[in-house]
Design an enzyme around this catalytic site. Structure first.
Site, PDB file in Angstrom:
ATOM      1  N   TRP A 179       0.832  -1.195   0.000  1.00 49.16           N
ATOM      2  CA  TRP A 179       0.000   0.000   0.000  1.00 49.16           C
ATOM      3  C   TRP A 179       0.869   1.249   0.000  1.00 49.16           C
ATOM      4  O   TRP A 179       0.919   1.976   0.977  1.00 49.16           O
ATOM      5  CB  TRP A 179      -0.933  -0.012   1.217  1.00 49.16           C
ATOM      6  CG  TRP A 179      -1.926  -1.110   1.149  1.00 49.16           C
ATOM      7  CD1 TRP A 179      -3.113  -1.085   0.495  1.00 49.16           C
ATOM      8  CD2 TRP A 179      -1.841  -2.405   1.757  1.00 49.16           C
ATOM      9  NE1 TRP A 179      -3.763  -2.289   0.646  1.00 49.16           N
ATOM     10  CE2 TRP A 179      -3.018  -3.109   1.411  1.00 49.16           C
ATOM     11  CE3 TRP A 179      -0.892  -3.043   2.554  1.00 49.16           C
ATOM     12  CZ2 TRP A 179      -3.260  -4.413   1.840  1.00 49.16           C
ATOM     13  CZ3 TRP A 179      -1.131  -4.329   2.972  1.00 49.16           C
ATOM     14  CH2 TRP A 179      -2.305  -5.018   2.614  1.00 49.16           C
ATOM     15  N   HIS A 213      -6.871   1.901   1.482  1.00 48.22           N
ATOM     16  CA  HIS A 213      -7.956   0.946   1.249  1.00 48.22           C
ATOM     17  C   HIS A 213      -9.115   1.279   2.191  1.00 48.22           C
ATOM     18  O   HIS A 213      -8.976   2.160   3.060  1.00 48.22           O
ATOM     19  CB  HIS A 213      -7.481  -0.510   1.424  1.00 48.22           C
ATOM     20  CG  HIS A 213      -6.764  -0.789   2.719  1.00 48.22           C
ATOM     21  ND1 HIS A 213      -6.344  -2.038   3.083  1.00 48.22           N
ATOM     22  CD2 HIS A 213      -6.410   0.026   3.755  1.00 48.22           C
ATOM     23  CE1 HIS A 213      -5.751  -1.988   4.259  1.00 48.22           C
ATOM     24  NE2 HIS A 213      -5.777  -0.754   4.683  1.00 48.22           N
ATOM     25  N   ARG A 228      -3.350   5.755  -3.629  1.00 53.07           N
ATOM     26  CA  ARG A 228      -2.047   5.102  -3.522  1.00 53.07           C
ATOM     27  C   ARG A 228      -1.008   5.878  -4.303  1.00 53.07           C
ATOM     28  O   ARG A 228      -1.277   6.402  -5.381  1.00 53.07           O
ATOM     29  CB  ARG A 228      -2.115   3.651  -4.009  1.00 53.07           C
ATOM     30  CG  ARG A 228      -2.835   2.795  -3.007  1.00 53.07           C
ATOM     31  CD  ARG A 228      -2.803   1.326  -3.309  1.00 53.07           C
ATOM     32  NE  ARG A 228      -3.878   0.685  -2.548  1.00 53.07           N
ATOM     33  CZ  ARG A 228      -4.219  -0.589  -2.660  1.00 53.07           C
ATOM     34  NH1 ARG A 228      -3.569  -1.359  -3.514  1.00 53.07           N
ATOM     35  NH2 ARG A 228      -5.194  -1.076  -1.936  1.00 53.07           N
ATOM     36  N   GLN A 264     -13.118   1.653  -3.620  1.00 54.76           N
ATOM     37  CA  GLN A 264     -13.355   0.282  -3.179  1.00 54.76           C
ATOM     38  C   GLN A 264     -14.713   0.221  -2.502  1.00 54.76           C
ATOM     39  O   GLN A 264     -15.236   1.230  -2.032  1.00 54.76           O
ATOM     40  CB  GLN A 264     -12.294  -0.140  -2.144  1.00 54.76           C
ATOM     41  CG  GLN A 264     -10.909  -0.358  -2.721  1.00 54.76           C
ATOM     42  CD  GLN A 264      -9.957  -0.989  -1.705  1.00 54.76           C
ATOM     43  OE1 GLN A 264     -10.155  -0.881  -0.489  1.00 54.76           O
ATOM     44  NE2 GLN A 264      -8.921  -1.637  -2.201  1.00 54.76           N
ATOM     45  N   VAL A 317      -6.775 -10.949   7.426  1.00 54.56           N
ATOM     46  CA  VAL A 317      -7.692 -12.081   7.234  1.00 54.56           C
ATOM     47  C   VAL A 317      -6.926 -13.394   7.337  1.00 54.56           C
ATOM     48  O   VAL A 317      -5.710 -13.433   7.122  1.00 54.56           O
ATOM     49  CB  VAL A 317      -8.413 -12.033   5.866  1.00 54.56           C
ATOM     50  CG1 VAL A 317      -9.448 -10.944   5.822  1.00 54.56           C
ATOM     51  CG2 VAL A 317      -7.418 -11.900   4.730  1.00 54.56           C
ATOM     52  N   ALA A 363     -14.554 -10.739   5.324  1.00 57.47           N
ATOM     53  CA  ALA A 363     -14.384  -9.367   4.835  1.00 57.47           C
ATOM     54  C   ALA A 363     -13.930  -9.434   3.391  1.00 57.47           C
ATOM     55  O   ALA A 363     -13.323 -10.420   2.971  1.00 57.47           O
ATOM     56  CB  ALA A 363     -13.354  -8.633   5.682  1.00 57.47           C
TER      57      ALA A 363
HETATM   58  N1  PHE Z   1      -7.919  -4.043   1.629  1.00 59.84           N
HETATM   59  C1  PHE Z   1      -7.451  -5.016   0.671  1.00 59.84           C
HETATM   60  C2  PHE Z   1      -6.828  -4.285  -0.514  1.00 59.84           C
HETATM   61  O1  PHE Z   1      -6.937  -3.096  -0.609  1.00 59.84           O
HETATM   62  C3  PHE Z   1      -8.585  -5.874   0.162  1.00 59.84           C
HETATM   63  C4  PHE Z   1      -9.195  -6.753   1.209  1.00 59.84           C
HETATM   64  C5  PHE Z   1     -10.284  -6.335   1.924  1.00 59.84           C
HETATM   65  C6  PHE Z   1      -8.665  -8.019   1.448  1.00 59.84           C
HETATM   66  C7  PHE Z   1     -10.857  -7.148   2.879  1.00 59.84           C
HETATM   67  C8  PHE Z   1      -9.223  -8.832   2.398  1.00 59.84           C
HETATM   68  C9  PHE Z   1     -10.324  -8.392   3.098  1.00 59.84           C
HETATM   69  O2  PHE Z   1      -6.220  -4.877  -1.374  1.00 59.84           O
END
Ligand code: PHE
Length: 332
Positions: free
Chosen positions: A150, A169, A195, A209, A252, A300
């Site tokens: 990120w 994100h 980003r 997103q 996760v 998620a």
């Molecule tokens: N936040 C992650 C991304 O920007 C995506 C993601 C969200 C992955 C929720 C797992 C669970 O790439």
């Protein structure tokens, strides 16, 4: 009626007349045989010679004035009536230009509508985020190599929750929401992300997103698969094949990437396109927000909105969305 009043009245009435029928009525009223002015002339014979001369001269002047007024207005009205006759009332009107929604707005709305129907509440979070919510609380410590995923636009200010940044994100809203609410719940979080990276056809420094989070006593990856299949079918109005690929996101466990199989509109070939990261919420996150991690489970996901729009509308370059190119925008 005296002459001054007659004059004032006549002027006032003629000023609002706009057709020859009314003008004729005006003529009869002010210049006709039974008009106040005619009556005035008729009464002159009762006056002395001197007075008769004086008043007669005044009345004559008024009559001349009224006659001229009548002629001028007759011309004006004749002109007007001629114009009206030449109007083509069957001619189509000119269309006022109308605007419409941006393709990203359309796509965002569709995504939120699909998830609303599946019982998800819509929640939002800040675009300026702290290091804590964007990284630390999501198990991405400063030293963690995952922070490289990120590339971040940092702000100069610092908050109680660490340095400020433009969120990379929508996942920080998971923590923000869980801090304030108790399960069970299901939410989606649409929003803009940033980003710091070089742009190309599939990367831009700003994008959108939609984060999803569902927490309950028994939630599994199988539930997620079903929900996401239903949502994608809703979005593309057809059954679309999806597949999970194992992936890694610190917040996760297990983590997956979700691909959908679509037909490449140019080559006609079927190909897999990645549309989101997802997984089961890491138990550490539950601990961080004070939930009993043995009681709750959740999944998620984070969908790339531009990605979906590009697939849906066959858009070849992500940078078109923010180009403000009217030729592009007019196609939606
Ligand atoms: N936040 C992650 C991304 O920007 C995506 C993601 C969200 C992955 C929720 C797992 C669970 O790439």
């Amino acid at each position: 009626m005296d002459l001054v009043k007659i004059k004032a009245q006549a002027k006032k009435e003629i000023s609002v007349i706009n057709n020859s029928r009314d003008l004729e009525r005006w003529r009869v009223k002010f210049l006709g045989r039974k008009s106040a002015l005619s009556l005035f002339f008729a009464n002159l014979k009762n006056l002395s010679l001197i007075e008769r001369r004086e008043q007669g001269a005044k009345a004559n002047k008024l009559r001349e004035f009224l006659e001229e007024l009548y002629r001028d207005n007759k011309e004006r009205i004749a002109q007007q009536e001629k114009e009206i006759e030449s109007w083509d009332i069957s001619r189509p009107g000119t269309k006022a230009p109308t605007s419409h929604l941006h393709p990203l707005t359309l796509t965002l709305r569709e995504i939120t509508q699909v998830f609303s129907r599946l019982g998800f509440a819509i929640v939002e979070g800040p675009e300026i985020e702290s290091e804590y919510y964007n990284f630390d609380a999501l198990r991405i410590p400063p030293s963690h190599p995952a922070r490289d995923m990120w590339d971040t636009l940092w702000l100069k200010s610092v908050s109680k929750k660490g340095r400020l940044l433009l969120r990379t994100h929508t996942s920080p809203v998971q923590i923000r929401y869980m801090e304030k609410h108790q399960p069970p719940f299901r939410i989606i979080v649409p929003g803009r992300c940033f980003r710091h990276e070089a742009t190309d056809v599939s990367h831009d420094i700003q994008f959108h997103q939609v984060e999803g989070l569902m927490v309950d006593e028994e939630v599994s990856l199988a539930n997620f698969k079903d929900i996401i299949e239903t949502a994608i079918r809703g979005l593309f109005s057809q059954k679309v094949k999806i597949r999970f690929r194992p992936s890694y996101f610190p917040f996760v466990s297990p983590g997956v990437e979700v691909d959908i199989k679509i037909r490449n509109k140019k080559s006609g070939a079927q190909e897999w396109m990645e549309i989101m990261g997802a997984g089961m919420v890491h138990p550490d996150l539950f601990e961080t927000v004070g939930y009993n991690k043995n009681l709750w489970q959740g999944f998620a996901f984070g969908v790339g909105v531009e990605r979906i729009a590009m697939i849906k509308y066959n858009i070849p370059d992500i940078r078109l969305f923010f180009s403000s190119d009217i030729r592009f925008l007019k196609q939606f």
